[in-house]
Design an enzyme around this catalytic site. Sequence first.
Site, PDB file in Angstrom:
ATOM      1  N   ASP A  21       0.822  -1.216   0.000  1.00  4.36           N
ATOM      2  CA  ASP A  21       0.000   0.000   0.000  1.00  4.36           C
ATOM      3  C   ASP A  21       0.858   1.269   0.000  1.00  4.36           C
ATOM      4  O   ASP A  21       1.985   1.265   0.493  1.00  4.36           O
ATOM      5  CB  ASP A  21      -0.924  -0.034   1.238  1.00  4.36           C
ATOM      6  N   ASN A  69     -11.032  -2.452  -5.332  1.00  2.00           N
ATOM      7  CA  ASN A  69     -10.254  -1.546  -6.189  1.00  2.00           C
ATOM      8  C   ASN A  69     -10.890  -1.317  -7.567  1.00  2.00           C
ATOM      9  O   ASN A  69     -10.527  -0.368  -8.271  1.00  2.00           O
ATOM     10  CB  ASN A  69      -8.809  -2.053  -6.361  1.00  2.00           C
TER      11      ASN A  69
HETATM   12  C1  IPE Z   1      -5.572  -2.702  -0.250  1.00  2.04           C
HETATM   13  O1  IPE Z   1      -5.195  -1.390  -0.400  1.00  2.04           O
HETATM   14  C2  IPE Z   1      -5.502  -3.415  -1.548  1.00  2.04           C
HETATM   15  C3  IPE Z   1      -4.174  -3.545  -2.120  1.00  2.04           C
HETATM   16  C4  IPE Z   1      -3.031  -3.200  -1.573  1.00  2.04           C
HETATM   17  C5  IPE Z   1      -4.134  -4.155  -3.418  1.00  2.04           C
HETATM   18  P1  IPE Z   1      -6.263  -0.210  -0.549  1.00  2.04           P
HETATM   19  O2  IPE Z   1      -5.490   1.050  -0.657  1.00  2.04           O
HETATM   20  O3  IPE Z   1      -7.218  -0.505  -1.627  1.00  2.04           O
HETATM   21  O4  IPE Z   1      -7.018  -0.300   0.849  1.00  2.04           O
HETATM   22  P2  IPE Z   1      -7.983   0.723   1.590  1.00  2.04           P
HETATM   23  O5  IPE Z   1      -9.150   0.952   0.686  1.00  2.04           O
HETATM   24  O6  IPE Z   1      -7.223   1.979   1.824  1.00  2.04           O
HETATM   25  O7  IPE Z   1      -8.357   0.045   2.854  1.00  2.04           O
HETATM   26  C1  IPE Z   2      -1.584   0.243  -3.361  1.00  2.00           C
HETATM   27  O1  IPE Z   2      -1.370   1.621  -3.366  1.00  2.00           O
HETATM   28  C2  IPE Z   2      -1.835  -0.312  -4.732  1.00  2.00           C
HETATM   29  C3  IPE Z   2      -3.223  -0.733  -4.999  1.00  2.00           C
HETATM   30  C4  IPE Z   2      -4.182  -0.687  -4.120  1.00  2.00           C
HETATM   31  C5  IPE Z   2      -3.532  -1.214  -6.318  1.00  2.00           C
HETATM   32  P1  IPE Z   2      -2.567   2.659  -3.378  1.00  2.00           P
HETATM   33  O2  IPE Z   2      -2.917   2.957  -4.777  1.00  2.00           O
HETATM   34  O3  IPE Z   2      -3.669   2.183  -2.521  1.00  2.00           O
HETATM   35  O4  IPE Z   2      -1.874   3.924  -2.723  1.00  2.00           O
HETATM   36  P2  IPE Z   2      -2.514   4.922  -1.669  1.00  2.00           P
HETATM   37  O5  IPE Z   2      -3.013   4.101  -0.532  1.00  2.00           O
HETATM   38  O6  IPE Z   2      -3.621   5.629  -2.367  1.00  2.00           O
HETATM   39  O7  IPE Z   2      -1.389   5.798  -1.283  1.00  2.00           O
HETATM   40 MG    MG Z   3      -4.091   2.404  -0.556  1.00  2.00          MG
END
Ligand code: IPE
Ligand code: IPE
Ligand code: MG
Length: 246
Positions: A21, A69
Amino acid sequence: MSLKKEIEINNLPKHIAIIMDGNGRWAKEKGFLRVFGHESGTKSVRGVVEACTELGIENLTLYAFSSENWNRPKLEVKTLMQLLISSLKKEMSTMEKNSIRLNAIGNLNNLPKKVQKELLHVIDSTRKNKKMTLTLALSYGSRDEITDATRQICDKVKNNIISIENIDDTLINQHLYTRNLPDVDLLIRTSGEKRISNFLLWQIAYAELYFTDVYWPDFVKENLYEAIINYQKRERRFGKTSEQLN
Ligand code: IPE
Ligand code: IPE
Ligand code: MG
């Protein structure tokens, strides 16, 4: 000086799972578009996979795209899918070289056909590799997984293939997408968020949780070593007392 030599090789987690993340925030703080963060994140994937094979970790599961997502902006989803295809193409030879077996969990039918095709191709080509199983969680949601398992089990009861008395945690395990994997020993989440976000709810029942503020694109091998060393200092009691363990 590397932390690597502080790792006790006979006390490695058998299964590490990572919620990768912070790509978006990493990019935003640098004044880039979110998608640039995702692209940079692929370098961290390469580093961590390499570190795990070097150490002899048998199972690594990466949360790459959640069932939730899909609700992100269309362009971001599209870029993530394209990155997935290009990474699979690029990493195939390394997986072969390092004897990595690719596996995927999640609602794979929802992925674009091109992604499915590339994914199945790499899974098939690497199926005999033995050193490490690398599982990608794609379009994955733990509640979906548990719901699917429940449906399959109910169907078997209805058709008299099993009886209600046969339902125990082993049977439930056998109906999850992770049926061939051991329970998670160490769960890592980067970026400072302290939540599970619908990842492997059943499988982390007794996992050690490790949270770090490091954003995923900045997560390097040393960060992984740090997490493993931290894990090795913990006492896993599984409900027993400390005295019982000695
Ligand atoms: C969780 O991260 C999913 C992945 C890392 C693929 P998100 O960024 O989607 O999670 P939330 O929505 O902040 O909990
Ligand atoms: C994790 O990084 C990757 C996926 C969830 C696909 P994020 O895209 O969630 O990054 P933040 O949490 O918005 O910084
Ligand atoms: Mg995230």
